[in-house]
Design an enzyme around this catalytic site. Sequence first.
Site, PDB file in Angstrom:
ATOM      1  N   GLU A   1      16.645 -50.312 -11.340  1.00  0.00           N
ATOM      2  CA  GLU A   1      16.572 -49.486 -12.150  1.00  0.00           C
ATOM      3  C   GLU A   1      16.855 -49.671 -13.498  1.00  0.00           C
ATOM      4  OE1 GLU A   1      14.727 -45.290 -10.767  1.00  0.00           O
ATOM      5  OE2 GLU A   1      16.305 -46.038  -9.206  1.00  0.00           O
TER       6      GLU A   1
ATOM      7  N   LYS B   1      18.278 -47.002 -16.252  1.00  0.00           N
ATOM      8  CA  LYS B   1      19.334 -46.016 -16.049  1.00  0.00           C
ATOM      9  C   LYS B   1      20.618 -46.270 -17.068  1.00  0.00           C
ATOM     10  CE  LYS B   1      18.484 -44.080 -11.465  1.00  0.00           C
ATOM     11  NZ  LYS B   1      19.064 -43.855 -10.103  1.00  0.00           N
TER      12      LYS B   1
ATOM     13  N   GLU C   1      24.950 -48.793 -12.080  1.00  0.00           N
ATOM     14  CA  GLU C   1      24.074 -47.888 -12.123  1.00  0.00           C
ATOM     15  C   GLU C   1      22.554 -48.451 -12.048  1.00  0.00           C
ATOM     16  OE1 GLU C   1      24.288 -44.378 -11.632  1.00  0.00           O
ATOM     17  OE2 GLU C   1      26.295 -45.196 -11.163  1.00  0.00           O
TER      18      GLU C   1
END
Length: 513
Positions: free
Chosen positions: A318, A321, A327
């Site tokens: 993702e 993020k 992350e």
Amino acid sequence: MSTRLKLIFWTCVSILAFLEFGVASNIGICYGRNADNLPSPNKVSELIQHLNIKFVRIYDSNIDVLKAFANTNIELMIGVPNADLLAFAQFQSNVDTWLRNNILPYYPTTKITSISVGLEVTEAPDNATGLVLPAMQNIHTALKKAGLDKKIKISSSHSLAILSRSFPPSSATFSKKHSAFLKPMLEFLVENDSPFMIDLYPYYAYRDSAEKVQLEYALFESSSQVVDPATGLLYSNMFDAQLDAVYFALTAMNFKSVKVMVTESGWPSKGSPKETAATPDNALAYNTNLIRHVIGDPGTPAKPGEEIDVYLFSLFNENRKPGMESERNWGMFYANGTSVYALDFTGESTVPGPVSPSNSTTGAKKWCVASSQASVTELQSALDWACGPGNVDCSAVQPNQLCFEPDTVLSHASYAFNTYYQQSGGSSLDCSFGGVSVEVDKDPSYGNCLYMIAPSTDGMNRTMAGNITGNITAIDSPLASPSTSNEGLRQMVGSVAVSALLPCFVVSLSLLW
């Protein structure tokens, strides 16, 4: 009721309790969407079905996602974002409207089984802990009015940071600053038979204390054990130690009976220069070993045999993020549809040992051939699958074609296995065929019969379930067979239940007559 009938009755109940205990734990996947250019929800639903995953967590109640999982029989955990907690906590009418518009039109066609209210609220910058229980209560009221309060569970997921300390596990307690929030929430969970949801990440413990924590211990690959000095319990991996810390913390608050569900756990495949353990190999090792542990060896040292449902984090990288590089790299797939690493959700494939990017090796050419130790019957069955549902073009092994000779099942199967292996990406996962094939590093081509070799065979860039931009076919692969997963165990338990309980109740009824 006579003494004899009572004895038979309680024997039946005991068998039923044993069978209930034997039900397997579940592995699910977290489907976050904080990224650009993700596949459509329909394509994602097809992918998840292809992977034979039966449990999915999403972080909101997006209508397109709910529609995509209709008629799939996949159990869906939906979420109430932190930003919505105030509205849900303030007015019952807000929740009633949400249920009427976002849930009821799609239930039960979409199998919504639980709602997670808020996400790690104790760690959120805006302290929303006081809103969680009122929101949960309003959701329960709305569900009750719709007759769904017994069918959809309500809870809230938490970070391990909710504990004041987690080691040794037996000394774990919840942070005192959260006690006023936790006690009434736990009472709600008990009253409604809902689980306590926790997100467990051994990766963070290793990353932040690498001088104290062995990488092998975090990856389920330690040859030594860590002892809890107060209980004498031995821990061979950090996941169990973290989970037992939660059990002990619940016991310390007199909520020993609350079931625990792990709503996130995983390992990143990429990180900043200081995050040397964030590699595809380590991510593959952690997730594979976690699946094996949950399905094949359930429970922890403090609670051996205890069922535990775990949701792997996560399906996609993702890129939106915030935070450190890791992350944005927890996914098993890139947004463009290729896999970061080939994870076998049955937990049966071999995995590499713990490595860092500096000593990882990829790119060695490999082929997949039939094992000479396999029986002709086994090879023929696997060959039929490869040339049928596996979509391999087997014309080359037909009479008068280049690879027909030698006319043996072993030779024909080798050609078909390798073709499937190379077309699928060349990972160990693609050379399983129920254990009747092996990977080799010597080209098996002979004469004019040339065996395919993919441009890249490290398995790190294979397309997920085919081309995500096209139609994903739910391939009936041996790896997706219920017999090699917890679904198979459920079928076995169900069969045993019928054979064991039926005589019990027949005898009981005969005595009543």
